[in-house]
Write a protein that holds these residues in place. Structure first.
Motif, mmCIF file in Angstrom:
data_model
loop_
_atom_site.group_PDB
_atom_site.id
_atom_site.type_symbol
_atom_site.label_atom_id
_atom_site.label_comp_id
_atom_site.label_asym_id
_atom_site.label_seq_id
_atom_site.Cartn_x
_atom_site.Cartn_y
_atom_site.Cartn_z
ATOM 1 N N ASP A 49 -10.319 -3.543 -3.228
ATOM 2 C CA ASP A 49 -9.670 -2.384 -3.840
ATOM 3 C C ASP A 49 -9.617 -1.187 -2.910
ATOM 4 O OD1 ASP A 49 -9.136 -3.737 -6.157
ATOM 5 O OD2 ASP A 49 -11.007 -3.133 -7.146
ATOM 6 N N GLY A 50 -10.629 -0.991 -2.070
ATOM 7 C CA GLY A 50 -10.641 0.126 -1.131
ATOM 8 C C GLY A 50 -9.527 0.017 -0.120
ATOM 9 N N GLU A 51 -9.281 -1.189 0.367
ATOM 10 C CA GLU A 51 -8.206 -1.381 1.342
ATOM 11 C C GLU A 51 -6.843 -1.207 0.696
ATOM 12 O OE1 GLU A 51 -8.336 -4.718 4.038
ATOM 13 O OE2 GLU A 51 -10.479 -4.908 3.671
ATOM 14 N N GLN A 52 -6.689 -1.660 -0.572
ATOM 15 C CA GLN A 52 -5.412 -1.486 -1.253
ATOM 16 C C GLN A 52 -5.122 -0.016 -1.483
ATOM 17 O OE1 GLN A 52 -5.809 -3.948 -4.717
ATOM 18 N NE2 GLN A 52 -5.211 -5.799 -3.629
ATOM 19 N N GLY A 53 -6.158 0.777 -1.802
ATOM 20 C CA GLY A 53 -5.971 2.216 -1.968
ATOM 21 C C GLY A 53 -5.576 2.872 -0.661
ATOM 22 N N ALA A 54 -6.166 2.412 0.446
ATOM 23 C CA ALA A 54 -5.822 2.960 1.760
ATOM 24 C C ALA A 54 -4.381 2.621 2.121
ATOM 25 C CB ALA A 54 -6.779 2.431 2.825
ATOM 26 N N THR A 55 -3.934 1.416 1.724
ATOM 27 C CA THR A 55 -2.557 1.022 1.997
ATOM 28 C C THR A 55 -1.593 1.901 1.218
ATOM 29 O OG1 THR A 55 -3.222 -1.250 2.375
ATOM 30 C CG2 THR A 55 -0.919 -0.896 1.899
ATOM 31 N N ALA A 56 -1.941 2.220 -0.024
ATOM 32 C CA ALA A 56 -1.065 3.037 -0.853
ATOM 33 C C ALA A 56 -0.955 4.461 -0.302
ATOM 34 C CB ALA A 56 -1.570 3.062 -2.285
ATOM 35 N N SER A 57 -2.030 4.966 0.307
ATOM 36 C CA SER A 57 -2.002 6.341 0.805
ATOM 37 C C SER A 57 -1.470 6.446 2.236
ATOM 38 C CB SER A 57 -3.408 6.943 0.736
ATOM 39 O OG SER A 57 -4.264 6.269 1.633
ATOM 40 N N ARG A 58 -1.347 5.317 2.940
ATOM 41 C CA ARG A 58 -0.857 5.334 4.318
ATOM 42 C C ARG A 58 0.653 5.518 4.323
ATOM 43 N NH1 ARG A 58 -2.815 0.805 5.643
ATOM 44 N NH2 ARG A 58 -4.744 1.646 6.410
ATOM 45 N N SER A 59 1.129 6.391 5.169
ATOM 46 C CA SER A 59 2.560 6.653 5.252
ATOM 47 C C SER A 59 3.275 5.496 5.947
ATOM 48 C CB SER A 59 2.794 7.942 6.040
ATOM 49 O OG SER A 59 4.153 8.050 6.395
ATOM 50 N N PRO A 60 4.273 4.892 5.284
ATOM 51 C CA PRO A 60 5.007 3.814 5.950
ATOM 52 C C PRO A 60 5.807 4.326 7.148
ATOM 53 C CG PRO A 60 5.987 4.311 3.824
ATOM 54 C CD PRO A 60 4.728 5.110 3.914
ATOM 55 N N ILE A 61 6.209 5.585 7.114
ATOM 56 C CA ILE A 61 6.961 6.155 8.236
ATOM 57 C C ILE A 61 6.065 6.241 9.473
ATOM 58 C CG2 ILE A 61 8.274 8.152 9.070
ATOM 59 C CD1 ILE A 61 9.691 6.872 6.745
ATOM 60 N N LEU A 62 4.869 6.816 9.313
ATOM 61 C CA LEU A 62 3.956 6.951 10.448
ATOM 62 C C LEU A 62 3.460 5.595 10.940
ATOM 63 C CD1 LEU A 62 1.898 10.077 9.328
ATOM 64 C CD2 LEU A 62 3.794 9.952 10.953
ATOM 65 N N THR A 63 3.194 4.690 10.005
ATOM 66 C CA THR A 63 2.757 3.346 10.382
ATOM 67 C C THR A 63 3.854 2.629 11.153
ATOM 68 O OG1 THR A 63 1.376 3.221 8.402
ATOM 69 C CG2 THR A 63 1.880 1.149 9.492
ATOM 70 N N GLY A 64 5.092 2.748 10.696
ATOM 71 C CA GLY A 64 6.216 2.118 11.377
ATOM 72 C C GLY A 64 6.478 2.717 12.743
ATOM 73 N N LEU A 65 6.410 4.048 12.842
ATOM 74 C CA LEU A 65 6.617 4.699 14.138
ATOM 75 C C LEU A 65 5.545 4.296 15.144
ATOM 76 C CD1 LEU A 65 7.698 8.299 13.082
ATOM 77 C CD2 LEU A 65 9.118 6.531 14.150
ATOM 78 N N ALA A 66 4.342 4.024 14.667
ATOM 79 C CA ALA A 66 3.256 3.584 15.540
ATOM 80 C C ALA A 66 3.351 2.090 15.848
ATOM 81 C CB ALA A 66 1.904 3.893 14.898
#
Length: 129
Positions: free
Chosen positions: A6-23
């Motif tokens: 559950d902790g990792e799923q919460g982190a995934t929900a709060s992570r920006s897909p734009i910033l993750t994609g740009l990286a």
């Protein structure tokens, strides 16, 4: 494929897909590499094991690259031509490497953003059963 708690799923929900994609990182964990080459998407994430074989950004990134480069470079080309009035060979030497380098430089991060947004919004092809 690794199971997330559950902790990792919460982190995934709060992570920006734009910033993750740009990286150019895995859309689920944000740590693994998304690409195995210049533009080839990896089969799986080397950190969380996410299956990336079905990740397909289509032609979207290329369209955005064309629109961005056209909006930025077209006025620049006209400014150089009519403001500086250089000889024709200056255009031949200046613009092809600039356009090619900018297109290749933009294509990878925009492809990463598109894949991360598809993962974030759980986009999938329509299936008739």
């Amino acid at each position: 494929m690794a199971k997330m708690d559950d902790g990792e799923q919460g982190a995934t929900a709060s992570r920006s897909p734009i910033l993750t994609g740009l990286a150019c990182r895995c859309p689920r964990c944000g740590r693994g590499r998304l690409f195995r080459g210049l533009l080839s998407v990896a089969d799986t994430c080397n950190v969380c094991g996410l299956d990336l074989k079905s990740a397909d950004s289509g032609d979207g990134p290329a369209v955005f690259v064309i629109l961005i480069l056209g909006a930025v470079l077209a006025p620049l080309v006209f400014w150089v031509e009519f403001g500086l009035e250089p000889p024709f060979w200056v255009h031949i030497i200046l613009w092809p490497p600039l356009v090619l380098g900018a297109a290749i430089g933009l294509l990878r991060p925009l492809k990463g953003v598109m894949i991360a947004l598809q993962f974030h919004h759980q986009a999938a092809e329509h299936r008739v059963e």
